[in-house]
Design a protein around this motif. Sequence first.
Motif, PDB file in Angstrom:
ATOM      1  N   LEU A  53       0.838  -1.314   0.056  1.00  0.00           N
ATOM      2  CA  LEU A  53       0.019  -0.315   0.062  1.00  0.00           C
ATOM      3  C   LEU A  53       0.817   1.272  -0.084  1.00  0.00           C
ATOM      4  CD1 LEU A  53      -2.603  -0.854   2.748  1.00  0.00           C
ATOM      5  CD2 LEU A  53      -2.780  -1.339   0.316  1.00  0.00           C
ATOM      6  N   ALA A  54       0.580   2.221  -0.917  1.00  0.00           N
ATOM      7  CA  ALA A  54       1.624   3.317  -1.094  1.00  0.00           C
ATOM      8  C   ALA A  54       0.604   4.537  -0.933  1.00  0.00           C
ATOM      9  CB  ALA A  54       2.194   3.307  -2.480  1.00  0.00           C
TER      10      ALA A  54
ATOM     11  N   GLU B  60      -0.232  -2.841 -11.696  1.00  0.00           N
ATOM     12  CA  GLU B  60      -1.237  -2.332 -11.456  1.00  0.00           C
ATOM     13  C   GLU B  60      -1.491  -1.511 -10.254  1.00  0.00           C
ATOM     14  OE1 GLU B  60      -4.561  -4.717 -12.431  1.00  0.00           O
ATOM     15  OE2 GLU B  60      -3.772  -5.556 -14.204  1.00  0.00           O
ATOM     16  N   PHE B  61      -2.218  -0.176 -10.367  1.00  0.00           N
ATOM     17  CA  PHE B  61      -2.467   0.641  -9.091  1.00  0.00           C
ATOM     18  C   PHE B  61      -3.913   0.668  -8.942  1.00  0.00           C
ATOM     19  CE2 PHE B  61       1.557   1.340 -11.291  1.00  0.00           C
ATOM     20  CZ  PHE B  61       2.512   1.239 -10.310  1.00  0.00           C
ATOM     21  N   ASP B  62      -4.259   0.588  -7.725  1.00  0.00           N
ATOM     22  CA  ASP B  62      -5.909   0.531  -7.514  1.00  0.00           C
ATOM     23  C   ASP B  62      -6.032   1.496  -6.384  1.00  0.00           C
ATOM     24  OD1 ASP B  62      -6.578  -0.903  -9.773  1.00  0.00           O
ATOM     25  OD2 ASP B  62      -6.605  -2.847  -8.399  1.00  0.00           O
ATOM     26  N   ALA B  63      -7.145   2.182  -6.252  1.00  0.00           N
ATOM     27  CA  ALA B  63      -7.196   3.039  -5.031  1.00  0.00           C
ATOM     28  C   ALA B  63      -7.802   1.901  -3.977  1.00  0.00           C
ATOM     29  CB  ALA B  63      -8.461   4.026  -5.240  1.00  0.00           C
ATOM     30  N   GLU B  64      -7.261   2.058  -2.988  1.00  0.00           N
ATOM     31  CA  GLU B  64      -7.576   1.210  -1.753  1.00  0.00           C
ATOM     32  C   GLU B  64      -8.922   1.868  -0.954  1.00  0.00           C
ATOM     33  OE1 GLU B  64      -6.097  -1.297  -0.842  1.00  0.00           O
ATOM     34  OE2 GLU B  64      -6.398  -1.852   1.234  1.00  0.00           O
ATOM     35  N   TYR B  65      -9.639   0.524  -0.762  1.00  0.00           N
ATOM     36  CA  TYR B  65     -10.851   0.578  -0.246  1.00  0.00           C
ATOM     37  C   TYR B  65     -10.882   1.119   1.113  1.00  0.00           C
ATOM     38  CZ  TYR B  65     -15.261  -0.454   1.968  1.00  0.00           C
ATOM     39  OH  TYR B  65     -16.674  -0.513   2.612  1.00  0.00           O
ATOM     40  N   GLN B  66     -11.604   1.934   1.630  1.00  0.00           N
ATOM     41  CA  GLN B  66     -11.748   2.555   2.989  1.00  0.00           C
ATOM     42  C   GLN B  66     -12.927   2.353   3.624  1.00  0.00           C
ATOM     43  OE1 GLN B  66     -11.625   6.987   3.837  1.00  0.00           O
ATOM     44  NE2 GLN B  66      -9.691   6.596   4.523  1.00  0.00           N
TER      45      GLN B  66
ATOM     46  N   LEU C 148      -4.566   5.814   0.297  1.00  0.00           N
ATOM     47  CA  LEU C 148      -3.488   4.712  -0.314  1.00  0.00           C
ATOM     48  C   LEU C 148      -4.122   4.272  -1.651  1.00  0.00           C
ATOM     49  CD1 LEU C 148      -3.095   2.828   3.211  1.00  0.00           C
ATOM     50  CD2 LEU C 148      -1.592   4.295   1.931  1.00  0.00           C
ATOM     51  N   MET C 149      -3.154   3.879  -2.318  1.00  0.00           N
ATOM     52  CA  MET C 149      -3.429   2.950  -3.488  1.00  0.00           C
ATOM     53  C   MET C 149      -2.579   1.548  -3.201  1.00  0.00           C
ATOM     54  SD  MET C 149      -0.784   4.611  -6.322  1.00  0.00           S
ATOM     55  CE  MET C 149       0.854   4.848  -6.076  1.00  0.00           C
ATOM     56  N   ARG C 150      -3.186   0.530  -3.910  1.00  0.00           N
ATOM     57  CA  ARG C 150      -2.613  -0.904  -3.842  1.00  0.00           C
ATOM     58  C   ARG C 150      -1.878  -1.106  -5.074  1.00  0.00           C
ATOM     59  NH1 ARG C 150      -3.738  -5.683  -0.997  1.00  0.00           N
ATOM     60  NH2 ARG C 150      -4.995  -4.428   0.562  1.00  0.00           N
ATOM     61  N   CYS C 151      -0.416  -1.397  -4.825  1.00  0.00           N
ATOM     62  CA  CYS C 151       0.206  -1.707  -5.859  1.00  0.00           C
ATOM     63  C   CYS C 151       0.541  -3.155  -5.987  1.00  0.00           C
ATOM     64  CB  CYS C 151       1.763  -0.905  -5.592  1.00  0.00           C
ATOM     65  SG  CYS C 151       1.620   0.775  -5.324  1.00  0.00           S
TER      66      CYS C 151
END
Length: 251
Positions: free
Chosen positions: A36-37, A50-56, A73-76
Amino acid sequence: MQSSLFAHNDSQTQERWSLQNKQMLRVTLEGHDDILARKGTMVAYQGLMEFDAEYQNNQQGRARAYTGEGLDLMRCHGQGTVYLANLAQHIHVLDVEQDGLTVDSSYVLAMDSSLHHEVIAVDSLYGISGSGKYQLNITGRGKVALMTSGAPLMMQVTPDKYVNCDADAIVAWSTGLRVQMQAQTHSSGVWRRRGNTGEGWELSFMGSGYALVQPSELLPPQNAQIGSGLSAQYGMGQQGVRAQNQGNAWS
């Protein structure tokens, strides 16, 4: 083509987390080990990433709205190498173990997705500058990358030697430490920092652990936006970043 720039090529290492240089983080992913970045901190990558917005979740959303603490955060994920950086700040990789890490969310660059993070209340006063009433508590086992403005100081806290840090300079500390907020002076002028010594609120740490301090009492801008309008969003036109930031204010 000849240039001294070729001395700054990709560093070769077997370590999953490593520093490309003091201001750039290098993480190698193998497809089953997401990280997570902080959103928007990817500066380069190699391989299939791939880069996805992390669910909150709702609890995290409510905590963020109530306290102001939290992480965007984004998930890498994928297979390859990703490079992360933010405003040319210095980057430091820490191993988080059972004792946990308490940190201002503004200084977190990235972490292993296996780590747990939540907002906690700290024994301090609300509404002051720097570290306030709420902080981020990171627990579990894994790597965390923190950012500082310049080379930091790691101070050891022991039962017979407690440590005081400026609330504007403290970055993170061992979760097991006891924390107390206090003013350096006893006059009401502490609220008017430029009218006295400039030393306002401090955090006192007691117990056994470590406190990380950066050589700056200024928090760098996060998600900095200069100008307005759609063109400014992409850094174009008279309202864009290039036109507005002639003095290179962030460096």
